[in-house]
Structures are given as C-alpha cells and as structure tokens.
Scaffold this active site. Sequence first.
Site, PDB file in Angstrom:
ATOM      1  CG  ASN A  59      -1.739   1.249   1.357  1.00  0.00           C
ATOM      2  OD1 ASN A  59      -1.985   1.937   0.373  1.00  0.00           O
ATOM      3  ND2 ASN A  59      -2.174   1.558   2.571  1.00  0.00           N
ATOM      4  CD1 TRP A  60       3.641   0.972  -2.818  1.00  0.00           C
ATOM      5  CD2 TRP A  60       3.765   2.155  -4.708  1.00  0.00           C
ATOM      6  NE1 TRP A  60       4.445   0.283  -3.687  1.00  0.00           N
ATOM      7  CE2 TRP A  60       4.543   0.987  -4.861  1.00  0.00           C
ATOM      8  CE3 TRP A  60       3.689   3.046  -5.769  1.00  0.00           C
ATOM      9  CZ2 TRP A  60       5.235   0.697  -6.036  1.00  0.00           C
ATOM     10  CZ3 TRP A  60       4.373   2.764  -6.944  1.00  0.00           C
ATOM     11  CH2 TRP A  60       5.148   1.598  -7.067  1.00  0.00           C
ATOM     12  CE  LYS A  61       0.099   3.425   4.752  1.00  0.00           C
ATOM     13  NZ  LYS A  61       0.258   3.581   6.202  1.00  0.00           N
TER      14      LYS A  61
ATOM     15  CG  HIS B 100      -5.511   2.117   5.274  1.00  0.00           C
ATOM     16  ND1 HIS B 100      -5.044   3.065   6.164  1.00  0.00           N
ATOM     17  CD2 HIS B 100      -4.519   1.205   5.149  1.00  0.00           C
ATOM     18  CE1 HIS B 100      -3.814   2.731   6.542  1.00  0.00           C
ATOM     19  NE2 HIS B 100      -3.485   1.612   5.950  1.00  0.00           N
TER      20      HIS B 100
ATOM     21  CD  GLU C  92      -2.587   5.831   6.558  1.00  0.00           C
ATOM     22  OE1 GLU C  92      -1.564   5.517   7.161  1.00  0.00           O
ATOM     23  OE2 GLU C  92      -2.691   5.766   5.305  1.00  0.00           O
TER      24      GLU C  92
ATOM     25  CD  GLU D 152      -3.506  -1.983   7.426  1.00  0.00           C
ATOM     26  OE1 GLU D 152      -2.428  -2.175   6.866  1.00  0.00           O
ATOM     27  OE2 GLU D 152      -4.128  -0.915   7.332  1.00  0.00           O
TER      28      GLU D 152
ATOM     29  N   GLY E 202       2.234   2.730  10.819  1.00  0.00           N
ATOM     30  CA  GLY E 202       3.125   3.869  10.665  1.00  0.00           C
ATOM     31  C   GLY E 202       3.750   4.348  11.956  1.00  0.00           C
TER      32      GLY E 202
ATOM     33  CB  SER F  70       4.832  -1.611  11.734  1.00  0.00           C
ATOM     34  OG  SER F  70       4.393  -0.268  11.848  1.00  0.00           O
TER      35      SER F  70
ATOM     36  N   GLY G 250       2.948  -1.256   4.248  1.00  0.00           N
ATOM     37  CA  GLY G 250       3.048   0.174   4.001  1.00  0.00           C
ATOM     38  C   GLY G 250       4.454   0.583   3.584  1.00  0.00           C
ATOM     39  N   GLY G 251       5.197   1.155   4.517  1.00  0.00           N
ATOM     40  CA  GLY G 251       6.513   1.717   4.208  1.00  0.00           C
ATOM     41  C   GLY G 251       7.467   0.765   3.525  1.00  0.00           C
TER      42      GLY G 251
END
Length: 255
Positions: free
Chosen positions: A13-15, A98, A100, A170, A176, A216, A237-238
């Site tokens: 998930n590149w956001k 998500h 966010e 999640e 994050g 994470s 994510g990251g």
Amino acid sequence: MKKELRKAVIAGNWKMNKTPAEAKALIEEMKPLVKDADCEVVLCVPFVDIPAAVEAAKGSNIKIGAENVHFKASGAYTGEIAANMLTELGVEYVVIGHSERRQYFGETDQTVNLRTLAALEAGLKPIVCVGETLEQRELGYTETLLKFQTKMALTNVTAEQLKNVIVAYEPVWAIGTGVVATPEQADEGNGFCRAAIAEAYGADVAETVTIQYGGSMNAKNADELVSKINVDGGLIGGASLKAEDFSVIVKAASK
C-alpha cells in the site's frame, strides 16, 4: 498460513507516495526480485500512478491495485473514482476502509460495506481493512470490534463473492508507528476476523478466506508473522516502497 486452504497475498500500500515515473522505476526494480514468488504479489498505488504501474507490471507476476474506490458508478462526487474506471485501467485489487481513510476522510463501516459491494460488482478484489485503536484494545474491545467491523464490511456479500475478498487486520496503533503487534497478537486479531466470517458463512468457508496482517510488517519481522496459522500474508506500508525490503517479505510468504 494454511496454503493448502487459502492463498497467501502480499500487497503493498504505497499511500501518497511516488510519481508515475518513480512508480515505473520501482516496479522495474521489484520485478526480478519477486518473479519466483509462491504467493500473490500486489501493489496498490495512487490513482495517478495506475497507468504507469499497469504498464510496468505487464508480463510479470505483479498485480496492480488501487487505494480506494467510490460506491457509486457515476455522479456528482468530485474527486472520487468509480470501480469501472479502475477495471478499465487494468486494476485488479482495491484497498477499502484503511484506518487512514476512516480517520481523515470520514469512512464509516457503512461506506466500507458499500464500497466493497461496488468493487465486487465491478469484478475487483477488495482488500477490506479492519482494526482497533490502542484505547479500544486497552478497554478490552478488540474481539468485539473486529467481529463487528468484519461483519459490517461483508453485509450482503454472498459466499461466492467472498472468494474474491481479502480481509486485512490492521491494528490502528501499529500503522506507521513502528510499533508492531506481536506474532501472537496478529494471529489472535486475524483469528477474531476469521471467527466473524465463520459465524456469518460457516467454518468451512472461513477457512478459505485470506486474512492479512498489516501494521508495520517489515523485512525483519515478516517471517515470524506469516508463520502464524491465521496470518495469510500482509498489507505492507513503508516497506513496500523499498524493492529489497518488499522482496524479503514476499520470500517469507513464499515458504
């Protein structure tokens, strides 16, 4: 993981990261690193990156997903994207609900359900996110909340449609933040989601549903997380923005 019953899926998930040119470069770097994966490999990218990502992924085992979809087919919804717009571009997966989106953009359990139904109707495979806050966990509401969110998201989804749904647990407190749920917490949370599906569709059906852990997951902890029986991959994510790190996670899910 129980690969004999359900598919392992690692989805990035590149956001809000990467321009189209950067997306192309990153996918080109990833392709040789994940070409032998024994799991589904998905990259969910920003809307503007989709054409470049689809083109870059052509001929590879990487599938392209979007990060959101609207529940209406068309209309006066400025800034939104309909499901058929995504499918026409070659998108196969879409992240829905998500934390966010829930936190910053007013997503609710009801709109998550509507988006899930719209995605399925258009032939997309939704990755439906559920998860509790730290406060909710500390109050002892984790199981209640995860079961409720899972059932709400899947309202009016048929058992046949469920075959194309992925659930992603999640925990909001681990997204994050660098804080990771322990493998036992991840397995427990995923297990609550699976129990909710069992209550709604039966245990046999629940055993076939892919449930990811997100929050994470990275190159260092992926092995231990995916070794758990209810963890069928990850929503990353990251670490999905770094080709080498992402490939290590893919390798962990390929074992």
